[in-house]
Write a protein that holds these residues in place. Sequence first.
Motif, PDB file in Angstrom:
ATOM      1  N   SER A 192       0.835  -1.203   0.000  1.00  0.00           N
ATOM      2  CA  SER A 192       0.000   0.000   0.000  1.00  0.00           C
ATOM      3  C   SER A 192       0.866   1.248   0.000  1.00  0.00           C
ATOM      4  O   SER A 192       0.618   2.207  -0.745  1.00  0.00           O
ATOM      5  N   TYR A 193       1.901   1.252   0.821  1.00  0.00           N
ATOM      6  CA  TYR A 193       2.810   2.391   0.924  1.00  0.00           C
ATOM      7  C   TYR A 193       3.649   2.560  -0.345  1.00  0.00           C
ATOM      8  O   TYR A 193       3.711   3.661  -0.919  1.00  0.00           O
ATOM      9  N   ILE A 194       4.257   1.495  -0.798  1.00  0.00           N
ATOM     10  CA  ILE A 194       5.195   1.596  -1.917  1.00  0.00           C
ATOM     11  C   ILE A 194       4.479   1.917  -3.229  1.00  0.00           C
ATOM     12  O   ILE A 194       4.969   2.723  -4.033  1.00  0.00           O
ATOM     13  N   ASP A 195       3.326   1.311  -3.475  1.00  0.00           N
ATOM     14  CA  ASP A 195       2.588   1.618  -4.706  1.00  0.00           C
ATOM     15  C   ASP A 195       2.260   3.115  -4.767  1.00  0.00           C
ATOM     16  O   ASP A 195       2.353   3.739  -5.830  1.00  0.00           O
ATOM     17  N   TRP A 196       1.888   3.688  -3.625  1.00  0.00           N
ATOM     18  CA  TRP A 196       1.610   5.130  -3.581  1.00  0.00           C
ATOM     19  C   TRP A 196       2.881   5.937  -3.801  1.00  0.00           C
ATOM     20  O   TRP A 196       2.898   6.893  -4.587  1.00  0.00           O
ATOM     21  N   ALA A 197       3.958   5.579  -3.100  1.00  0.00           N
ATOM     22  CA  ALA A 197       5.191   6.373  -3.147  1.00  0.00           C
ATOM     23  C   ALA A 197       5.783   6.426  -4.548  1.00  0.00           C
ATOM     24  O   ALA A 197       6.225   7.494  -5.008  1.00  0.00           O
TER      25      ALA A 197
END
Length: 534
Positions: A192-197
């Motif tokens: 969730s974090y990496i896809d956004w970043a």
Amino acid sequence: MGNYLLQSYLDAGCLVHPDKAALVDEQGALTYAALQAEASRVAHALRDSGVQRQDRIVIWMKRSARVVAALLGVLKADAIYVPVDAKAPLERALKVIDDCRPSAVICDQATIALLAEVPHPLACLRLLLVSGADQGLSPPLALPGRHWEELPAAPPSCRYQNIDTDAAYILYTSGSTGSPKGVTISHLNVTSYIDWAVDCFGMGPEDRVLGTAPFHFDMSTFDIFASLKSGATLVIASDRQLLFPGSLLDLIESQRVTIWKGVSSLLMYLSSTGALKPGRIPSLERVLFGGEVLPTRHLMTWMSVFPQKRFYNVYGPTEATGISAYYPVMRAPAAPDEPIPIGKACANTEIILLTEEDMPASVGETAEICIRGSGLSPGYWGDEEKTSASFVTNPLGHSRHDRLYRTGDLGRLREDGLLEYLGRKDFQIKFMGYRIETFEVEKALLALEGVQQAAVVLCASPGSDISELVGFVEYAGDADDLVMLQGLRGSLPSYMVPKRVVQLERLPLSDRGKIDRAALRESYRQLCAGGGRP
């Protein structure tokens, strides 16, 4: 099919550009194909030695590209990696091992020698040795008749998994009791974090990411997985390069680094040493800073020397995986006392400011920063009491399953809708009957000409039961303490002015790059005991 995190990141990168460098360190480069093969061999070695799904695997190795290969191998084995600082005292590593009860420890030549001297119960652990040219399996790992090069280079099959609940890693942070506490992070948290970043910061295969964060620090999540997700190259700075500003800038230039997420103290160090010069590090386009407040004067230096680069102030605790809020700095601050906001919540995240009565704070009101969303950790490993105290039912929600994390950080919402960080609740002190935010005193110190870094701590007073408010500063040159105190009296009420200001060459930092306030109290005690009253 490989592990979910690896299937979407490393496996995809290997298919698209197998011959491209995935990792670079002082020893050379590992291509995506080579990284895939080495991680797969680690996974097969772990599987063959009996490691089961969701077992904990401690990684205790010196900083290098091999650490990344090892932790990816742990994930490919459907296990949980637990990185330990190789520079930390043996006692610290043993506390982590005792708490997480791993089924194996992945070592290098230096750390395996230390563990070999440890008596029971570590003697029964499987030890896997991964180390440069001597890579191979050490005798304690029972794999009869199999050598490292004979292990399959293809990914192992994936066992049943639940992305929502399966843990990817456990990071140990300092605990209030003196014992480290393990923050569990799930695969869903990471993806969730990496896809956004990757989307937010426009990362792609042409990027070269500078890795300066220790692997046991949450900033490494961005370095490793954002690089893999975007097909970029991760350039891992060595411990030696991190010590010398010139060496770090040389590395950025020679490796054509384009993006860096660095701890604020390292940016401050580069600024205060005068290493930043126009024309240097031309490839670097985006600079993300966080982990602790970057004094405004240092951001002013960075932005005046490099006006074309993009800067982002990022905020997020380990318990929320990575970045919870971010602020693109659109212009250089006008003055050293101008606060730099932490901006707004990132995707899949909500930031709620709660008063002491668990009510929503008004605009401009100081309150605790609380976080909810898909980046929220399941909790602390093996500690239900700490988990239930910090991860609570949202008092504004409609379901007992609606959780939020109480960060212990203070903030306020500005009229423009941006969030401002105001320090820690546990740095909020009662002194002489007044409630004082030490963060506010530190801001006043940092606004003084020549002050590079500052911390304010309540210290024991020698020969008295009354504590003293003490300011510690890094100063450019020599300063008159009385002049600094006089400057503070012009901006603070008398009860907030420290009794003394102590000048240090450098403020002590923890292994996570944050100011070590316990070390400051101890240094003040020693200073007073030696008769060196400032």
